[in-house]
Design a protein around this motif. Structure first.
Motif, mmCIF file in Angstrom:
data_model
loop_
_atom_site.group_PDB
_atom_site.id
_atom_site.type_symbol
_atom_site.label_atom_id
_atom_site.label_comp_id
_atom_site.label_asym_id
_atom_site.label_seq_id
_atom_site.Cartn_x
_atom_site.Cartn_y
_atom_site.Cartn_z
ATOM 1 N N ARG A 81 0.627 -1.126 -0.027
ATOM 2 C CA ARG A 81 -0.029 -0.124 0.021
ATOM 3 C C ARG A 81 0.841 1.253 0.208
ATOM 4 N N ASN A 82 2.349 1.140 0.554
ATOM 5 C CA ASN A 82 3.144 2.260 0.486
ATOM 6 C C ASN A 82 3.813 2.373 -1.045
ATOM 7 N N LEU A 83 3.709 1.537 -2.011
ATOM 8 C CA LEU A 83 4.128 1.388 -3.276
ATOM 9 C C LEU A 83 3.397 2.000 -4.377
ATOM 10 N N ARG A 84 3.720 3.063 -5.084
ATOM 11 C CA ARG A 84 2.980 3.749 -6.120
ATOM 12 C C ARG A 84 3.776 3.031 -7.346
ATOM 13 N N LEU A 85 3.122 2.294 -8.426
ATOM 14 C CA LEU A 85 3.561 1.938 -9.773
ATOM 15 C C LEU A 85 2.959 3.054 -10.687
ATOM 16 N N GLY A 86 3.651 3.291 -11.836
ATOM 17 C CA GLY A 86 3.370 4.256 -12.801
ATOM 18 C C GLY A 86 3.329 5.628 -12.186
ATOM 19 N N ALA A 87 4.192 5.694 -11.188
ATOM 20 C CA ALA A 87 4.539 7.337 -10.792
ATOM 21 C C ALA A 87 5.709 7.743 -11.062
ATOM 22 N N GLU A 88 5.743 8.335 -12.186
ATOM 23 C CA GLU A 88 7.029 9.100 -12.520
ATOM 24 C C GLU A 88 7.186 10.447 -11.991
ATOM 25 N N VAL A 89 8.313 10.631 -11.350
ATOM 26 C CA VAL A 89 8.602 12.095 -10.576
ATOM 27 C C VAL A 89 8.772 12.737 -11.764
ATOM 28 N N ILE A 90 8.020 13.985 -11.797
ATOM 29 C CA ILE A 90 8.012 15.422 -12.379
ATOM 30 C C ILE A 90 8.588 16.789 -11.925
ATOM 31 N N GLU A 91 8.468 16.522 -10.673
ATOM 32 C CA GLU A 91 8.913 17.916 -9.925
ATOM 33 C C GLU A 91 9.752 17.037 -8.683
ATOM 34 N N LEU A 92 10.962 17.853 -8.371
ATOM 35 C CA LEU A 92 11.743 17.763 -7.174
ATOM 36 C C LEU A 92 12.433 18.869 -6.710
ATOM 37 N N ASP A 93 12.396 19.345 -5.554
ATOM 38 C CA ASP A 93 12.861 20.380 -4.991
ATOM 39 C C ASP A 93 13.834 20.046 -3.636
ATOM 40 N N PRO A 94 15.159 19.671 -3.874
ATOM 41 C CA PRO A 94 15.891 19.191 -2.902
ATOM 42 C C PRO A 94 15.786 19.890 -1.422
ATOM 43 N N GLY A 95 15.840 21.235 -1.565
ATOM 44 C CA GLY A 95 15.792 22.017 -0.625
ATOM 45 C C GLY A 95 14.533 21.782 0.447
ATOM 46 N N SER A 96 13.317 21.957 0.069
ATOM 47 C CA SER A 96 12.193 21.706 0.639
ATOM 48 C C SER A 96 11.750 20.290 0.744
ATOM 49 N N GLY A 97 12.099 19.072 0.096
ATOM 50 C CA GLY A 97 11.746 17.981 -0.037
ATOM 51 C C GLY A 97 10.417 17.633 -0.819
ATOM 52 N N THR A 98 10.127 18.618 -1.603
ATOM 53 C CA THR A 98 8.610 18.498 -2.308
ATOM 54 C C THR A 98 9.170 17.628 -3.532
ATOM 55 N N VAL A 99 7.975 16.564 -3.687
ATOM 56 C CA VAL A 99 8.383 15.678 -4.545
ATOM 57 C C VAL A 99 6.987 15.462 -5.487
ATOM 58 N N GLY A 100 6.850 15.606 -6.618
ATOM 59 C CA GLY A 100 5.568 15.618 -7.400
ATOM 60 C C GLY A 100 5.644 14.347 -8.527
ATOM 61 N N THR A 101 4.536 13.904 -8.839
ATOM 62 C CA THR A 101 4.302 13.067 -9.782
ATOM 63 C C THR A 101 3.039 13.725 -10.537
ATOM 64 N N GLU A 102 2.496 13.228 -11.353
ATOM 65 C CA GLU A 102 1.413 13.869 -12.131
ATOM 66 C C GLU A 102 -0.104 13.746 -11.268
ATOM 67 N N ALA A 103 0.024 12.749 -10.539
ATOM 68 C CA ALA A 103 -1.255 12.429 -9.654
ATOM 69 C C ALA A 103 -1.176 13.057 -8.232
#
Length: 386
Positions: free
Chosen positions: A117-139
């Motif tokens: 349940r803690n695994l997201r498949l088909g989840a490509e990272v399109i946003e990453l901010d190393p300073g804030s730790g923000t990680v975004g996928t399309e969903a």
């Protein structure tokens, strides 16, 4: 509760997810593929990796699912032994031996331990901010206290956080891998055979499966229409059971990949809230069988230091992994020798060393295999057999 996002659902990423969750972190693993890795290959887990898995309670389950490696050694194409060692010697020296298993079995075991349940498949990272730790996928968008970059040898994360740092370089060799049922009437051992620029390896896995691999010098990107035919041309006249394995393997089951490695170590293994792990941090040639092992080590060490200064993770891992990369690359260079005089001297040296000391092969691996997991903050060693 502290939150970690892991980019990559291979052995390293899943190991990190398990190790962090055991430390009380809320973990989400993002894998851009729509299914977990199902590569038709095997892997070896050495004593150092088994000790790491013991710290998260998975050492014994792995031992139960894997096949214990028996006698092992190096041979010439005509079958003559260059050096040999035994599982008993390995156990006496390191407290454990090497186990062999299908890669997919380990991936499934790790995914179950993580909780799928803690695994997201088909989840490509399109946003990453190393300073804030923000990680975004399309969903989804995540705000993480820790981001673990386990996105492989061609890591986008590595390129983002260390722009301009040299990418992994081509080793000059291409590699084939395959799985097949053990041919009837053939007793197998864990053997690697070295020829003139050529390597063949055979390992028996649980369930009467055989895992083989082979390498040869080639230009990067070279491919053949029939890879099995190419392997038969190279190895068909070598000692048993190599011809029988090639005769029995399904040509469609043969994988081919060029071998790259991180020749220039990263300046550190962290940047902001991002920690790099496994091939994303220190890709290596397969000659020591330590790629997966080092990523599992990374995972438990990162979990030990997470929540504090990530400089501690870099301090614990950068020098060690860079050394393993160099050691593996040196062995790779030795396998690439083609001139008869050079290969003859190489083989003579290995034979003489083996006669001088039957444990020389093991002793050469002490710096790699005798690793111990970090001690917990209460001063006690982690639970486990190691």
């Amino acid at each position: 509760m502290a939150r970690a996002v892991v980019i990559g659902g291979g052995v390293g990423g899943l190991s990190a997810g398990v190790a962090l969750s055991r430390k009380g972190w809320e973990v989400t693993v993002l894998e851009r593929a729509t299914a977990l890795e199902n590569v038709g290959s095997g892997l070896a887990l050495a004593p150092n990796a088994l000790r790491a898995l013991d710290t998260v309670g998975l050492g014994d389950p792995v031992r139960e699912l894997a096949r214990v490696q028996g006698a092992a050694g190096l041979r010439r194409p005509d079958g003559r032994w260059l050096s040999r060692t035994s599982q008993e010697r390995a156990r006496a020296r390191y407290g454990d031996g090497v186990v062999l298993m299908r890669r997919r079995v380990l991936v499934d075991l790790l995914a179950d331990a993580l909780d799928r349940r803690n695994l997201r498949l088909g989840a490509e990272v399109i946003e990453l901010d190393p300073g804030s730790g923000t990680v975004g996928t399309e969903a989804e968008t995540f705000h993480a206290d820790l981001v673990v970059a386990a996105d492989g040898i061609h890591s986008r994360t590595r390129r983002q956080v260390f722009p301009g740092h040299p990418d992994p370089v081509y080793s000059g060799v291409t590699a084939w891998r395959g799985l097949l049922p053990r041919p009837a009437g053939h007793a197998l051992q864990s053997v690697e055979t070295w020829g003139a620029g050529l390597v063949w390896g055979t390992h028996e896995l649980a369930g009467d499966l055989v895992y083989f691999y082979a390498t040869d010098l080639a230009e990067a990107g070279t491919r053949a229409g029939d890879e099995r035919a190419g392997l038969l041309r190279r190895f068909g006249g070598w000692h048993d059971p190599i011809p029988a394995l090639l005769a029995a393997v399904d040509p469609e089951a043969i994988l081919r990949n060029d071998v790259y490695y991180q020749a220039t170590p990263l300046p550190r293994l962290h940047h902001g809230r991002v920690a790099l792990l496994g091939d994303a941090a220190h890709a290596m040639t397969p000659n020591l069988g330590q790629g997966a092992c080092q990523s599992i080590e990374d995972a438990v060490v990162l979990a030990h230091h997470a929540g504090g200064d990530l400089a501690g993770y870099t301090a614990a891992r950068l020098r060690r992994t860079a050394g393993v990369v160099r050691m593996s690359a040196r062995i790779c260079r030795a396998t690439k020798l083609r001139h008869p005089i050079a290969t003859g001297l190489r083989d003579l040296g290995m034979t003489a060393a083996g006669r001088l000391s039957s444990d020389l092969m093991l002793r050469a691996m002490d710096a790699v295999l005798d690793w111990r997991p970090p001690v917990s903050s209460n001063g006690r060693a982690p639970a486990g057999r190691g």
